[in-house]
Design a protein around this motif. Structure first.
Motif, PDB file in Angstrom:
ATOM      1  N   HIS A 292       0.856  -1.171   0.000  1.00  0.00           N
ATOM      2  CA  HIS A 292       0.000   0.000   0.000  1.00  0.00           C
ATOM      3  C   HIS A 292       0.900   1.231   0.000  1.00  0.00           C
ATOM      4  N   PRO A 293       0.804   2.058  -0.988  1.00  0.00           N
ATOM      5  CA  PRO A 293       1.844   3.071  -1.240  1.00  0.00           C
ATOM      6  C   PRO A 293       2.041   4.087  -0.128  1.00  0.00           C
ATOM      7  N   LEU A 294       1.008   4.463   0.606  1.00  0.00           N
ATOM      8  CA  LEU A 294       1.188   5.459   1.658  1.00  0.00           C
ATOM      9  C   LEU A 294       1.838   4.877   2.901  1.00  0.00           C
ATOM     10  N   GLN A 295       1.963   3.551   2.972  1.00  0.00           N
ATOM     11  CA  GLN A 295       2.635   2.927   4.100  1.00  0.00           C
ATOM     12  C   GLN A 295       4.042   2.460   3.735  1.00  0.00           C
ATOM     13  N   ALA A 296       4.542   2.814   2.567  1.00  0.00           N
ATOM     14  CA  ALA A 296       5.851   2.358   2.115  1.00  0.00           C
ATOM     15  C   ALA A 296       6.686   3.554   1.658  1.00  0.00           C
ATOM     16  N   SER A 297       7.984   3.372   1.643  1.00  0.00           N
ATOM     17  CA  SER A 297       8.892   4.425   1.194  1.00  0.00           C
ATOM     18  C   SER A 297       8.833   4.570  -0.317  1.00  0.00           C
ATOM     19  N   ASP A 298       9.177   5.749  -0.802  1.00  0.00           N
ATOM     20  CA  ASP A 298       9.270   5.969  -2.239  1.00  0.00           C
ATOM     21  C   ASP A 298      10.486   5.224  -2.773  1.00  0.00           C
ATOM     22  N   THR A 299      10.243   4.283  -3.649  1.00  0.00           N
ATOM     23  CA  THR A 299      11.341   3.493  -4.204  1.00  0.00           C
ATOM     24  C   THR A 299      11.055   3.134  -5.651  1.00  0.00           C
ATOM     25  N   ILE A 300      12.141   2.831  -6.356  1.00  0.00           N
ATOM     26  CA  ILE A 300      12.072   2.190  -7.665  1.00  0.00           C
ATOM     27  C   ILE A 300      12.960   0.960  -7.580  1.00  0.00           C
ATOM     28  N   THR A 301      12.418  -0.183  -7.968  1.00  0.00           N
ATOM     29  CA  THR A 301      13.159  -1.435  -7.881  1.00  0.00           C
ATOM     30  C   THR A 301      13.196  -2.116  -9.239  1.00  0.00           C
ATOM     31  N   ILE A 302      14.400  -2.521  -9.640  1.00  0.00           N
ATOM     32  CA  ILE A 302      14.593  -3.288 -10.867  1.00  0.00           C
ATOM     33  C   ILE A 302      15.093  -4.672 -10.462  1.00  0.00           C
ATOM     34  N   ASN A 303      14.444  -5.684 -10.975  1.00  0.00           N
ATOM     35  CA  ASN A 303      14.757  -7.062 -10.589  1.00  0.00           C
ATOM     36  C   ASN A 303      14.911  -7.897 -11.855  1.00  0.00           C
ATOM     37  N   THR A 304      16.066  -8.509 -12.055  1.00  0.00           N
ATOM     38  CA  THR A 304      16.286  -9.367 -13.222  1.00  0.00           C
ATOM     39  C   THR A 304      16.895 -10.688 -12.780  1.00  0.00           C
ATOM     40  N   SER A 305      16.557 -11.753 -13.494  1.00  0.00           N
ATOM     41  CA  SER A 305      17.072 -13.080 -13.152  1.00  0.00           C
ATOM     42  C   SER A 305      17.346 -13.870 -14.415  1.00  0.00           C
ATOM     43  N   TYR A 306      18.355 -14.710 -14.332  1.00  0.00           N
ATOM     44  CA  TYR A 306      18.670 -15.667 -15.393  1.00  0.00           C
ATOM     45  C   TYR A 306      18.492 -17.064 -14.810  1.00  0.00           C
ATOM     46  N   GLU A 307      17.735 -17.908 -15.491  1.00  0.00           N
ATOM     47  CA  GLU A 307      17.414 -19.245 -14.997  1.00  0.00           C
ATOM     48  C   GLU A 307      18.056 -20.297 -15.879  1.00  0.00           C
ATOM     49  N   LEU A 308      18.573 -21.342 -15.252  1.00  0.00           N
ATOM     50  CA  LEU A 308      19.214 -22.431 -15.979  1.00  0.00           C
ATOM     51  C   LEU A 308      18.843 -23.761 -15.351  1.00  0.00           C
ATOM     52  N   GLY A 309      18.298 -24.667 -16.155  1.00  0.00           N
ATOM     53  CA  GLY A 309      18.046 -26.029 -15.708  1.00  0.00           C
ATOM     54  C   GLY A 309      19.306 -26.866 -15.878  1.00  0.00           C
ATOM     55  N   GLU A 310      19.646 -27.649 -14.869  1.00  0.00           N
ATOM     56  CA  GLU A 310      20.881 -28.435 -14.951  1.00  0.00           C
ATOM     57  C   GLU A 310      20.815 -29.467 -16.065  1.00  0.00           C
ATOM     58  N   ARG A 311      19.623 -30.024 -16.290  1.00  0.00           N
ATOM     59  CA  ARG A 311      19.472 -31.047 -17.315  1.00  0.00           C
ATOM     60  C   ARG A 311      19.038 -30.406 -18.631  1.00  0.00           C
ATOM     61  N   ASP A 312      19.738 -30.744 -19.721  1.00  0.00           N
ATOM     62  CA  ASP A 312      19.333 -30.272 -21.037  1.00  0.00           C
ATOM     63  C   ASP A 312      17.978 -30.857 -21.401  1.00  0.00           C
ATOM     64  N   SER A 313      17.289 -30.177 -22.289  1.00  0.00           N
ATOM     65  CA  SER A 313      16.005 -30.687 -22.751  1.00  0.00           C
ATOM     66  C   SER A 313      16.203 -31.940 -23.594  1.00  0.00           C
ATOM     67  N   ASP A 314      15.375 -32.965 -23.352  1.00  0.00           N
ATOM     68  CA  ASP A 314      15.383 -34.167 -24.188  1.00  0.00           C
ATOM     69  C   ASP A 314      14.624 -33.955 -25.486  1.00  0.00           C
ATOM     70  N   ASN A 315      13.912 -32.857 -25.593  1.00  0.00           N
ATOM     71  CA  ASN A 315      13.196 -32.507 -26.822  1.00  0.00           C
ATOM     72  C   ASN A 315      13.967 -31.403 -27.537  1.00  0.00           C
ATOM     73  N   PRO A 316      14.289 -31.597 -28.827  1.00  0.00           N
ATOM     74  CA  PRO A 316      15.227 -30.689 -29.501  1.00  0.00           C
ATOM     75  C   PRO A 316      14.719 -29.271 -29.685  1.00  0.00           C
ATOM     76  N   GLU A 317      13.400 -29.061 -29.667  1.00  0.00           N
ATOM     77  CA  GLU A 317      12.869 -27.721 -29.940  1.00  0.00           C
ATOM     78  C   GLU A 317      12.733 -26.876 -28.689  1.00  0.00           C
TER      79      GLU A 317
END
Length: 967
Positions: free
Chosen positions: A167-192
């Motif tokens: 709720h904006p009036l109960q929080a500080s003025d902020t701007i947040t940028i969040n980025t993530s890179y995800e990697l599965g340990e096992r390769d896909s068994d389906n080529p596409e």
């Protein structure tokens, strides 16, 4: 009055102000909080645990909570993963992601879920919310109510999960940028498909006009891969030598990609201390699409050596189907809520809350079949063989011959190798041909199914309006009264569609077109080699498949299409009280709800008519009026509640709760629809017409109906908890709960005569030419080994099972919860920063008919070990639950039960927050690396009769690199 509870209580109140506008507004109006209050300022995981502890301690009811320091700081990809680590809660994976949540052994369909206090709908088949739909970036936390209060509008037997946004009036003025890179340990068994994904989010909070108007907006996007292997069999049987072997093989490699785009916006306007207006908007647009590709075929064996489940041998007559099942699951959720709170005086306020939600989902699942050739056109001498090894873990193949076509698109035929087309009997003329099977008989509709297109459309709408009056009282005991009325109107429907697919080359077949082919899919882990990977949607899209609507061919399609409506009016009143005596302090609340319900459902009873079509005697493509059903019920409940919290020593509490709760019956159980089903299989049709034969071998007949008159599941609940808060960051608790289930939905069944159905005015469902079969070759048929000559007409037995749902099942659920949050600096100062948060839950559930409560694990635990020093933080979390009953989407888009084996999941995260690094340009930056399912835990289902693994899902670990920057 006792100072301990008030000091800690006010600390908790100041923390809660971050999450709740009503708390902050009340504090402004009543001036109850002064500037000297000690406020917990610890950040990171220690701060989150301290906030959760303060909220738990300050509540007069029994609750758990999670919180984030700021929007976007939760370390999990969805709120589901965070909830699964809380005491008494257990997560359920769907496709490798934690999606479902059970509370005290009750699946999410039996718990209430709200967003900022308003009932929340999902994009699932039933009432339960798919928690992985909600990205962590839009949440500031969640509160789980294990006991209820009279002004809690969203309830369930298991409890209530209230998700919270900023709720904006109960929080500080902020701007947040969040980025993530995800990697599965096992390769896909389906080529596409890939094993790589990403997430990104942008959120900002801003106050304007002398802090009277605030805006909080969060934008989040996710592309998350999921690749897993699915070992499966049709079932197991024991042969004459006592050896356990599968009756059929069904193993696949599955790849999907979750795409989710979320917009959350909150507008808050407080022109004076007396008026607060909040507008919430949420839109989630998502798809979870991919491919399921693998081998399915019946199993026969020779030269089997071994005993029981341990053997080796040769599979013979292998005529596999390469199933290529593309999937497109898409949906959208929109919610809009408006809350107005006005203080009439310093002590009395009124609140008006109105909200509307709508969700739409389409679950499209295609099937495309390929093999050695069309059913009936391949000589059995050309079938393949496989060498196998059998064990309690299932079957694996070590070698094969005669099956090279499955890795060569020039040899593999785009046609159905098995005679699965029995459902197209009413279209038999369409498939008449002079082309012959290898046995000399002409090909027919039985040989004409080359694929199938399933889809189900869901729509759900919910409108709620609440008016509430709150008054602060000046009495010595009673301190506050809350009264109000809440109205909700829910609509949900399902349209179940299906289409039989036949290639345009029928009755012949052709190889896989080269422009369909992606490459090869890997089934070597099962010993099935590499198989052709092609686009399963392509033959539907380019017209290669001729499609026939299954709606009037399969009774369970119309029998699973329905609408459900509910209107609920709730009147409620709650009184808070407090009382000091003998250096102890008691707080609590007592209240009652009166709940009035009107529910109804419309649908169809699917029955095959004399023209071999379902509910279309006029051949006009319209459902016959005689098949339509419209039923409902009106009823009311009185739901009392009592919560007590006694501080009998410094920061030590005894809490007690007693209440009555309800969970409304599952939507799919409340449908008016149903069907009369018949198995088009000569071995079933030839079962002798006697009660003894039906008992031993089953029947080709079955009937099923929903029940729109089901009452809610109902329980009387009692809770007792001891909680010891030995520091601002540490506590331990022991809780006992008991639930007396006075009404639970029972699975009913009875044996009926399908030529004279006593439950439907003596209806005769037998249709000559459809439910009987002409013998093509001399021989013995069916499990009873009855001999028939060529030309004999075999009629099915008259008896079969009618399944339905009914009220009246009773039972008990009881259990113990042990919880502790221990910062190790209480042992030694040198351990400052180290800590353990752990919980253990034991549940003993017993329904009087011996059935299980969906979602109930006997035991579950969660352990999180962490270390935090300045900006550095490390944690490892383990969750474990024993086996449990659940349900999932089964054949023909219907819900079916499934049993999951025990599962232990290990996650870990390492992060660094640059706030204390002394580098101004990096202040506000936080980086982390996290891993989930680090021990590569499989999910297994064990066949109850044999104890052998019947399905195994292997997901592999996945990793996430995250950068979060706030300024």
């Amino acid at each position: 009055m006792k100072n301990g509870i008030f000091k800690l209580g006010l600390i908790a109140s100041s923390i809660s102000a971050i999450l709740s506008p009503s708390v902050a507004l009340a504090q402004d109006a009543e001036s109850t909080v002064n500037s000297d209050i000690e406020v917990i300022s610890v950040s990171g995981i220690r701060g989150a645990l301290a906030r959760s502890q303060a909220e738990k301690m300050n509540a007069s009811s029994i609750v758990e909570s999670i919180s984030a320091e700021d929007i976007g700081k939760l370390p999990d990809s969805s709120i589901a993963e965070s909830l699964a680590r809380l005491p008494g809660l257990a997560g359920e994976r769907s496709g490798g992601r934690t999606s479902g949540i059970s509370i005290r052994g009750f699946k999410e369909d039996f718990t209430g879920t709200s967003l900022n206090g308003r009932e929340l709908i999902g994009i699932g088949d039933n009432r339960g919310v798919e928690y992985d739909l909600y990205p962590s970036e839009i949440m500031t936390g969640a509160t789980i109510y294990k006991t209820t209060e009279a002004d809690l509008m969203v309830q369930g037997i298991g409890g209530t999960v209230d998700l919270q946004t900023v709720h904006p009036l109960q929080a500080s003025d902020t701007i947040t940028i969040n980025t993530s890179y995800e990697l599965g340990e096992r390769d896909s068994d389906n080529p596409e498909y890939s094993n790589k994904g990403h997430r990104a989010a942008l959120s900002f909070n801003k106050k304007f006009a002398d802090d009277t108007f605030g805006v909080a907006v969060a934008l989040a996007t996710t592309e998350s891969p999921n690749n897993h292997r699915n070992y499966g069999v049709w079932g197991y049987a024991t042969n004459d030598d006592g050896q356990i072997l599968p009756t059929g093989i069904s193993s696949h490699v599955i790849s999907t990609e979750l795409k989710r785009d979320t917009i959350s916006a909150v507008f808050q306007y407080r022109p004076t201390d007396k008026l607060d207006i909040v507008l919430d908007v949420l839109n989630i647009d998502y798809s979870d699409s991919g491919i399921r590709r693998g081998i399915i075929d019946p199993f026969s064996a020779v030269n089997v050596v071994g005993t029981g489940a341990n053997s080796t041998g040769t599979q013979i007559n292998a005529n596999p189907v390469l199933r290529t099942d593309p999937r497109q699951k898409t949906g959208e959720l929109n919610t809009l809520g408006l809350n107005l709170e006005y203080f009439v005086t310093d002590n009395w306020s009124v609140e008006l809350d109105a909200a509307t939600s709508k969700s739409d989902k389409r679950d499209l699942r295609g099937e495309s079949y390929a093999g050695l050739g069309r059913s009936g056109t391949v000589d059995p001498s050309q079938y393949g063989t496989r060498q196998f090894q059998m064990s309690p873990d299932g079957i694996v193949f070590t070698d094969s011959s005669g099956l090279d076509a499955f890795s060569d698109p020039n040899l593999l035929q785009l046609a159905g190798p098995q005679a699965w087309g029995g459902g197209m009997a009413s279209l038999s003329d369409q498939f008449e041909t002079d082309a012959l099977q290898v046995n000399g008989n002409p090909l027919s509709y039985l040989d004409a199914q080359d694929g199938f297109l399933n889809y189900a459309d869901f729509t759900e709408e919910l409108t709620t309006v609440k008016f509430e009056v709150v008054g602060n009282l000046s009495g010595d005991i009673f301190t506050k009264v809350t009264a109000g009325v809440n109205y909700s109107d829910r609509f949900k429907d399902k349209v179940n569609k299906g289409f039989f697919a036949t290639t345009d080359t029928y009755p012949s077949s052709e190889s896989i077109p080269s422009d369909y082919v992606y490459g090869l899919a890997d089934l070597t882990w099962m010993g099935l080699g590499e198989v052709v990977a092609y686009d399963g949607f392509a033959p539907y899209e380019d017209g290669t498949y001729t499609q026939n609507d299954a709606g009037f061919l399969e009774p369970d399609r119309l029998g699973d299409t329905y609408e459900v409506n509910e209107e609920v009016v709730t009147l409620y009143v709650k009184t808070n009280f407090e009382y000091a005596f003998n250096d102890m302090f008691l707080v609590g609340n007592v209240g009652v709800q009166y709940v009035d319900t009107q529910q109804s459902s419309t649908g169809t009873i699917g029955v095959v008519g004399s023209n071999f079509k379902v509910c279309d005697d006029n051949d006009d493509g319209l459902v016959d009026e005689s098949c339509k059903v419209d039923l409902g019920a009106d009823y009311s409940h009185v739901l009392p509640s009592l919560n007590l919290s006694l501080e009998f020593a410094d920061s030590q509490f005894l809490k007690f709760a007693a209440n009555k709760t309800i969970s409304r019956a599952r939507i799919d159980q409340m449908k008016a629809s149903g069907f009369v089903k018949f198995t088009q299989n000569i071995d079933q049709i030839s079962i002798p017409n006697s009660a003894e034969a039906i008992e031993n071998y089953g029947s080709p007949w079955s009937k099923f109906t929903g029940n729109p008159q089901l009452r809610p599941l109902e329980a009387n609940n009692f809770d007792l908890s001891y909680e010891n808060y030995f520091s601002d960051e540490g506590y331990f608790a022991v809780a006992y709960f008991y639930k007396d289930l006075v009404n639970w939905t029972r699975d009913g069944d009875q044996t009926i005569d399908f030529t004279n159905d006593e439950t439907n005015n003596g209806a005769n469902y037998f249709v000559p030419g459809y439910h009987d079969r002409v013998i093509e070759n001399d021989g013995t048929y069916g499990p009873a080994g009855v001999f028939y000559s060529q030309g004999d007409v075999v009629t099915p037995p008259d008896l079969g099972t009618y399944s339905f749902f009914e009220d009246g099942l009773e039972g008990t659920v009881k259990g113990i919860e042990l919880t502790a949050n221990v910062p190790l600096n209480v042992i030694a100062d040198v351990l400052d920063g180290f800590g353990v948060a752990a919980s253990y839950t034991y549940v003993d559930a017993e329904l009087e008919d011996g059935s299980r409560v969906p979602g109930q694990s006997d035991k579950s635990y969660s352990i999180t070990m962490y270390y935090q020093y300045e900006g550095f933080e490390f944690r490892v979390a383990t969750t474990d639950r024993t086996g449990f009953l659940t349900y999932e989407r089964g054949g023909s888009n219907k819900i079916s039960e499934a049993t999951r084996s025990a599962v232990t999941l290990v996650d870990a995260q390492v992060s660094y927050d640059f706030a204390d690094a002394g580098i101004d340009s990096l202040e506000g930056l936080r980086v982390s690396i996290s891993g989930t399912n680090l021990t590569d835990e499989d999910e297994e289902t064990v066949d109850d009769a044999t104890g052998v693994v019947s399905s195994r899902r292997q997901f592999g670990p996945s990793y996430l690199f995250n950068v979060n920057y706030s300024f």
